[in-house]
Each structure stands twice: as C-alpha cells, then as structure tokens.
Design an enzyme around this catalytic site. Structure first.
Site, PDB file in Angstrom:
ATOM      1  N   SER A  47       0.994  -1.107   0.099  1.00  0.00           N
ATOM      2  CA  SER A  47       0.029   0.039  -0.030  1.00  0.00           C
ATOM      3  C   SER A  47       0.862   1.140   0.036  1.00  0.00           C
ATOM      4  O   SER A  47       1.812   1.313  -0.823  1.00  0.00           O
ATOM      5  CB  SER A  47      -0.776  -0.173   1.213  1.00  0.00           C
ATOM      6  OG  SER A  47      -1.753   0.921   1.265  1.00  0.00           O
TER       7      SER A  47
ATOM      8  N   HIS B 259      -3.079  -1.327  -3.119  1.00  0.00           N
ATOM      9  CA  HIS B 259      -3.942  -0.314  -2.954  1.00  0.00           C
ATOM     10  C   HIS B 259      -3.509   1.157  -3.705  1.00  0.00           C
ATOM     11  O   HIS B 259      -2.470   1.111  -3.997  1.00  0.00           O
ATOM     12  CB  HIS B 259      -3.933   0.180  -1.424  1.00  0.00           C
ATOM     13  CG  HIS B 259      -4.133  -1.262  -0.526  1.00  0.00           C
ATOM     14  ND1 HIS B 259      -4.403  -0.856   1.172  1.00  0.00           N
ATOM     15  CD2 HIS B 259      -5.027  -2.101  -0.568  1.00  0.00           C
ATOM     16  CE1 HIS B 259      -4.442  -2.090   1.766  1.00  0.00           C
ATOM     17  NE2 HIS B 259      -5.152  -2.804   0.635  1.00  0.00           N
TER      18      HIS B 259
ATOM     19  N   ASP C 181      -4.101  -4.564   6.401  1.00  0.00           N
ATOM     20  CA  ASP C 181      -4.398  -5.481   5.098  1.00  0.00           C
ATOM     21  C   ASP C 181      -3.078  -6.321   4.931  1.00  0.00           C
ATOM     22  O   ASP C 181      -2.177  -5.587   4.678  1.00  0.00           O
ATOM     23  CB  ASP C 181      -4.991  -4.786   4.137  1.00  0.00           C
ATOM     24  CG  ASP C 181      -5.549  -5.609   3.031  1.00  0.00           C
ATOM     25  OD1 ASP C 181      -5.985  -6.528   3.408  1.00  0.00           O
ATOM     26  OD2 ASP C 181      -6.018  -5.266   2.100  1.00  0.00           O
TER      27      ASP C 181
END
Lengths: 187, 279
Positions: free
Chosen positions: A11, A38, A131
């Site tokens: 991310s 992401h 995540d």
C-alpha cells in the site's frame, strides 16, 4: 522447483519497491506474479502503464475468468477484489471493501494460498494499514513461503509490522534482498 | 469456521429444493465470501442457516438479497459512457425506436445515467428502457431515484466528463448544470433524480439464471456491468447466448471494463474496444 507462484501485497510507500522488483526480473522469469496493491480511489488508469515502464515482463489488469499464464504479472484492477480460483484462473468481484480496501490484499492472499498451497511465495511490502497480515498467515499456514519487507526500510511500517506479528514469516528482507532472492529461484 | 466447497454445495441444493433460485453456477470464491459475511452478520453457522432457509420463505428471500452484490455508480467508467454517447447512440439516431435493457441494474444509477445521455441527445422520447435485478429491494431504491449525496457526489465528476466534455473533439464544451437532472439537498444529504427521468424506465424483478425471455422485443443495447463476474464460466456463456438472442443485429452489449467474452460465444460478437456488437 518448489515454488511456482508469487503474490505481492502493498500500500502506501510500496510503489517504489514494486517497480524496483519488477525492473530487476529478467524476461525469462516464468513464475506468474499477482499484485494486490492499494491505490488512490480516483487513480483508476495509468497505474499499469507506470509499472510497465521498466518491467521486462508484461503486466496486465486481468479480466474476470482470465487464465493464468507463465511469465505474466497480474495487477488487481482498481475497485475490484481479485481472487485466484481453482483451475488456474482469476475471478474479480466488486463486493464491499475489506479493511477499507478494494482490492483487498487479504482476499487475494487467501484465495492464492488456497489454490497454490506450498507452491506460493507471499510478499508484504510497505503500507499504512493491516490489510495483508491475515492473508500472509494463510500463505504460511498453507505451507507457502512468506517474506516481509524490512520495516526499517518502509516509508510506512504499519503493514509490515502487522504481518510480522500475525504470520510465521520466513524472511524479513530489504528490497535488494527480495530481488536477490527472487533471482536465485530456480525457473 | 472454515466453509468447504461441499458445505456450499449442500447449501445451494437446499435453496434449490425449496425455491427456484439456482446458485449452483455462481463464481465459487465470491459466493463463499457472501455466505461467510452472512454467517457473521446473522451470528449463525451454515447448518443453522441451511435449516432456516428450508422452513422460512421470507428469510430465504432476505438471504437471496444478501447474497447479491449491489455496487453501482453514476456514469461508472466515464470512457464507457463517452463511447455509448459518441459511438453507439449516434448510430441509433435515425431509428424510430431505441430499446435498452439494463440487466442487473442494482440501485439504478446507471439507468439514470443513460436517461440523462438520451435526453441530452434528444432521444429519450423514443426510447424503451427496461431495468431488472434479482433483488427487489434495490429495485425499490432505483424506482425512487433518491440517493445519499455524500456517496454519490464524487461521481458528479464523471458527469462532467461525459455530459460536458467531448473527448473526440476537445474544443466542444456543453454547459449543463447538475440542477437540470438532480435535486441536491446537502443539509439532508440527498441527491434525487428529477421526476421526468423516472417516467421512462420500467423496473422489475428478473433472475438472469432462470427467467429467460420475458421482453419479446429485440434490443439495440444491453448493459450488464459487473454482474456476470459473480457467475462461473459456464453460466457466463449461457448468458452470452441469451443476450445474443435478445439483441438486434449489430446491437451492442456493454459489460464491465474488466469483463470479457472469453469462451465459445466470442465468435458471435465483434469486440469494438469497450463494447461488443452482435454479428
């Protein structure tokens, strides 16, 4: 030749590591790579192009039910979850975000771990939420190999420290070490 | 609790035995995810859930609604809508009638996106528009045409790209205010489509898996976006055949941008960038 597939999650702060890894892999690198990254909600296009600039391997945002081929890199499309299904193909979904994320790294990792078991290498890079931690645990529990980017090297360390806390991690590597490791894999 | 493929099969069989819903050809990963979510939301387990749907029709209907995924946006993927506007609808200009089916329309944002386009092009009056979904709750929302403003405000940017600009001719610009099509009330956090947009579309329940042809008119355009991703490859092919039968010659099929006709039905369609036409 134990490992046959690689999945990478990242991310905030992971873009640089991902591009460096991709640009280091030779054209002859045959293991399919799945990228669950992401991105900003409105950046829906241009990401593949940005990643492709220095990659010698083709990078695609797969369509639903696309067959997985050797030597290809599959990037989870913006605003879709990307699953690996039994039968060597990819499925997409627009279900609600998980951990505020779509694509969700966890969902991609769960499905890849289920499909590829001990043939899978899971890698978690820099990121600002948790995540991927649970997903990496699935990879480890299914017999796969797990690598986490060294948190000291990460722009944002939340994701990597969560992964190290949650999963059995085989290696904590810098980007250079990850590249070195991947290049040594028998093809 | 880990759900196995066998558990899912038993559950799907149970639904089939008490209703005419058939989920046996849904895409397995996303279907399993839906069930896992339902088990968490209802604080139950799969045997209990299976048992209850066998005996409680209303509950079964609720679970069917929970299984289906309902994400939609105004002018989702502006490039697709620009293509519809400048490449597809322009070809239909001279026809007496234009028939459009939104298959799996969810809460209707794309139905109204289409209405707005048709109106801008002066084609709304001669259009027949059908919009269907398996989930009657989302159809109620669609009929009302009223949405939460903060969830939809960012898509007004898409409106600008599709309605105000022409990507094929950058010197063109159309000053179309949002108020032409929407009543926006920021204090109530609502955005409502204008009543005249609600007169055209006919919303009704239709299950792509089992309901077949209920229209008996051929379509110029079928939109089915991010619906077929929830079906497996075999069922997708059945639906592509169904759409083939429903489309006029040269009629257009518009899928989600990451959906594609991969199987044997590909030979029946011509791929034209972001959409397909019937051969």
């Amino acid at each position: 030749m134990k490992y046959k597939y690689i999945i990478i999650g990242g991310s905030a702060g992971s873009f640089q590591a991902v591009t460096r890894i991709l640009e280091s892999l030779p054209k002859t690198f045959t293991m399919p790579i799945f990228l669950a990254l992401h991105r900003l909600k409105h950046v829906r296009t241009g990401f593949v192009e940005a990643l492709s600039i220095k990659s010698k391997l083709p990078i695609v945002e797969p369509v639903d039910k696309e067959h997985i081929k050797q030597g290809k890199i599959y990037l989870a499309p913006a605003n879709y979850h990307m699953y690996i299904e039994l039968g060597n193909y990819i499925a997409l979904s627009t279900e609600e975000a998980v951990n505020h994320s779509r694509p969700s790294i966890d969902l991609s990792f769960y499905s890849a771990a289920f499909a590829f078991k001990e043939k899978l290498i899971g890698i978690i890079l820099s990121g600002a939420n948790k995540d991927g931690a649970s997903g990496l645990k699935y990879v480890a529990d299914a017999g796969g190999l797990t690598i986490v980017q060294n948190p000291d090297e990460c722009q944002v360390r939340t994701m990597t420290t969560a992964a190290i806390k949650t999963a059995r991690v085989d290696y904590i590597y810098t980007t250079d070490q990850i590249i070195e490791f991947l290049l040594k894999l028998p093809q | 609790m880990i759900i196995t493929q066998d558990d899912i099969t038993l559950f799907v069989e149970a639904i089939k035995s008490v209703s005419d819903y058939d989920f046996s050809e849904y895409s397995i990963k996303s279907f399993t995810r839906r069930i896992e979510k339902i088990l968490v939301d209802y604080k139950t387990d799969l045997p209990l859930l299976t048992n209850r749907i066998r005996h409680d029709d209303k509950f079964l209907e609720q679970i069917v609604k929970d299984i289906t995924v309902n994400t939609t946006e105004l002018f989702r993927d502006p490039k697709v809508w620009q293509t519809i506007k400048y490449r597809i609808l322009t070809r239909l200009n001279d026809q007496d009638k234009i028939s459009i089916w939104h298959a799996g329309c969810s809460t209707g944002q794309e139905v109204y996106s289409m209405q707005i386009l048709l109106n801008e092009l002066g084609l709304l009056e001669k259009s027949d528009i059908f919009a269907t979904d398996i989930n009657v709750d989302v159809l109620d929302v669609a009929r009302k045409g009223e949405y939460i403003y903060r969830f939809n405000v960012e898509y007004l940017e898409n409106f600008d790209k599709v309605i105000k600009q022409n990507p094929f001719n950058e010197s063109e610009f159309f000053e179309v205010p949002y108020e032409k099509y929407f009543d926006i009330d920021k204090s109530k956090d609502t955005i409502k489509v204008k009543p005249f947009l609600k007169q055209k579309p006919t919303f009704f329940k239709h299950d792509l898996v089992k309901d077949g042809d209920i229209f008996h008119i051929p379509f110029d355009m079928i939109l089915c976006r991010n619906v077929l991703i929830y079906f497996n490859y075999e069922l997708q092919n059945k639906i592509f055949e169904l759409f083939y039968q429903y489309l006029k010659e040269e009629g257009s099929l518009i899928l989600g941008i990451h959906e594609s006709i991969l199987g044997p039905k590909a030979t029946k369609y011509t791929k034209k960038g972001l959409y397909y036409t019937k051969k």
